[in-house]
Design a protein around this motif. Structure first.
Motif, PDB file in Angstrom:
ATOM      1  N   ALA A   1      42.542  48.491 109.926  1.00  0.00           N
ATOM      2  CA  ALA A   1      42.133  47.494 110.922  1.00  0.00           C
ATOM      3  C   ALA A   1      41.489  46.300 110.216  1.00  0.00           C
ATOM      4  O   ALA A   1      40.792  46.459 109.207  1.00  0.00           O
ATOM      5  CB  ALA A   1      41.147  48.117 111.911  1.00  0.00           C
ATOM      6  N   VAL A   2      41.738  45.118 110.747  1.00  0.00           N
ATOM      7  CA  VAL A   2      41.175  43.895 110.158  1.00  0.00           C
ATOM      8  C   VAL A   2      40.377  43.157 111.232  1.00  0.00           C
ATOM      9  O   VAL A   2      40.848  42.986 112.362  1.00  0.00           O
ATOM     10  CB  VAL A   2      42.282  42.978 109.607  1.00  0.00           C
ATOM     11  CG1 VAL A   2      41.683  41.663 109.097  1.00  0.00           C
ATOM     12  CG2 VAL A   2      43.045  43.680 108.484  1.00  0.00           C
ATOM     13  N   ARG A   3      39.172  42.744 110.887  1.00  0.00           N
ATOM     14  CA  ARG A   3      38.338  41.991 111.826  1.00  0.00           C
ATOM     15  C   ARG A   3      38.065  40.592 111.291  1.00  0.00           C
ATOM     16  O   ARG A   3      38.049  40.368 110.072  1.00  0.00           O
ATOM     17  CB  ARG A   3      37.013  42.706 112.074  1.00  0.00           C
ATOM     18  CG  ARG A   3      36.063  42.762 110.885  1.00  0.00           C
ATOM     19  CD  ARG A   3      34.818  43.566 111.234  1.00  0.00           C
ATOM     20  NE  ARG A   3      33.875  43.687 110.107  1.00  0.00           N
ATOM     21  CZ  ARG A   3      32.779  44.441 110.123  1.00  0.00           C
ATOM     22  NH1 ARG A   3      32.483  45.142 111.217  1.00  0.00           N
ATOM     23  NH2 ARG A   3      31.981  44.498 109.074  1.00  0.00           N
ATOM     24  N   SER A   4      37.865  39.669 112.223  1.00  0.00           N
ATOM     25  CA  SER A   4      37.460  38.312 111.874  1.00  0.00           C
ATOM     26  C   SER A   4      35.998  38.152 112.266  1.00  0.00           C
ATOM     27  O   SER A   4      35.640  38.334 113.430  1.00  0.00           O
ATOM     28  CB  SER A   4      38.322  37.292 112.619  1.00  0.00           C
ATOM     29  OG  SER A   4      37.831  35.974 112.393  1.00  0.00           O
ATOM     30  N   LEU A   5      35.166  37.836 111.292  1.00  0.00           N
ATOM     31  CA  LEU A   5      33.730  37.648 111.529  1.00  0.00           C
ATOM     32  C   LEU A   5      33.390  36.173 111.471  1.00  0.00           C
ATOM     33  O   LEU A   5      33.874  35.450 110.599  1.00  0.00           O
ATOM     34  CB  LEU A   5      32.915  38.383 110.461  1.00  0.00           C
ATOM     35  CG  LEU A   5      32.858  39.909 110.523  1.00  0.00           C
ATOM     36  CD1 LEU A   5      32.145  40.440 109.284  1.00  0.00           C
ATOM     37  CD2 LEU A   5      32.155  40.376 111.781  1.00  0.00           C
ATOM     38  N   THR A   6      32.554  35.743 112.390  1.00  0.00           N
ATOM     39  CA  THR A   6      32.082  34.356 112.384  1.00  0.00           C
ATOM     40  C   THR A   6      30.582  34.347 112.180  1.00  0.00           C
ATOM     41  O   THR A   6      29.838  34.964 112.956  1.00  0.00           O
ATOM     42  CB  THR A   6      32.429  33.637 113.702  1.00  0.00           C
ATOM     43  OG1 THR A   6      33.842  33.658 113.894  1.00  0.00           O
ATOM     44  CG2 THR A   6      31.950  32.191 113.671  1.00  0.00           C
TER      45      THR A   6
END
Length: 199
Positions: free
Chosen positions: A96-101
């Protein structure tokens, strides 16, 4: 080359003399030294750095684990992040890949490498990031703590991106170590505050 009147070949007058050969060697050596002097000075490659931060929380392991385990939930308990969105794969499944801001900052992506409900831990890596670190791999775990509470441990290994021998302070080993330590410390302290304070 010239020949005698009888047609016999004489010594080649164009062959370099011993003195000429010595001058040629010196000229070649001088050119090489000049080239070497223009090459940028390279220091030792950036070393592997380690950071580990832990906090004790007055809440049972299962409650703490339920709060932190979802790969797309970092923004729910870490005040430094405004958004955590799954962009690939299935939540809590390796790959799984997440985008963090970052709050008031840029975004970057991380990949889940391992996840275990049994050991209450997961491991992940940064895929792409504007941060001054590379090769970042991290592990977050929840284990039994004192007085029936929990201990949350957040650890990571990484190298600085800037390979210069004398990088700017914020890109040096000390600078990037301080950065990662601050991220861990800020999240863990807020988690402790959310879930009941010190055990």
């Amino acid at each position: 080359m010239r020949y005698s009147r009888t047609g016999n070949r004489l010594e080649n007058e164009s062959r370099p003399t011993a003195k000429g050969m010595e001058l040629m060697k010196k000229a070649v050596l001088g050119t090489l030294l000049a080239l070497i002097a223009t090459w940028p000075a390279l220091g030792a490659p950036p070393k592997l750095l380690h950071v580990t931060q832990s906090v004790d929380i007055a809440a049972p392991v299962e409650r703490v684990w339920d709060t932190v385990k979802s790969f797309d939930s970092l923004d729910k308990w870490h005040p430094g992040f405004s958004k955590d969105t799954l962009v690939k794969g299935t939540n809590d499944k390796p790959g799984a890949v997440r985008s963090l801001t970052i709050k008031d900052g840029p975004s970057f992506t991380e990949e889940l490498l391992a996840f275990s409900d049994k050991s209450h831990s997961f491991r992940y890596r940064i895929v792409e990031s504007p941060l001054p670190i590379k090769g970042y791999v991290s592990r977050l775990s929840v284990s039994p703590g004192p007085n029936g509470g929990s201990r949350v441990t957040w650890s990571g290994t990484f190298r600085r991106k800037n390979a210069a021998e004398h990088p700017p302070e914020n890109e040096s080993d000390a600078g990037v170590t301080k950065l990662v330590t601050g991220v861990y410390d800020g999240g863990l302290k807020n988690l402790q505050k959310m879930l009941g304070g010190t055990a």
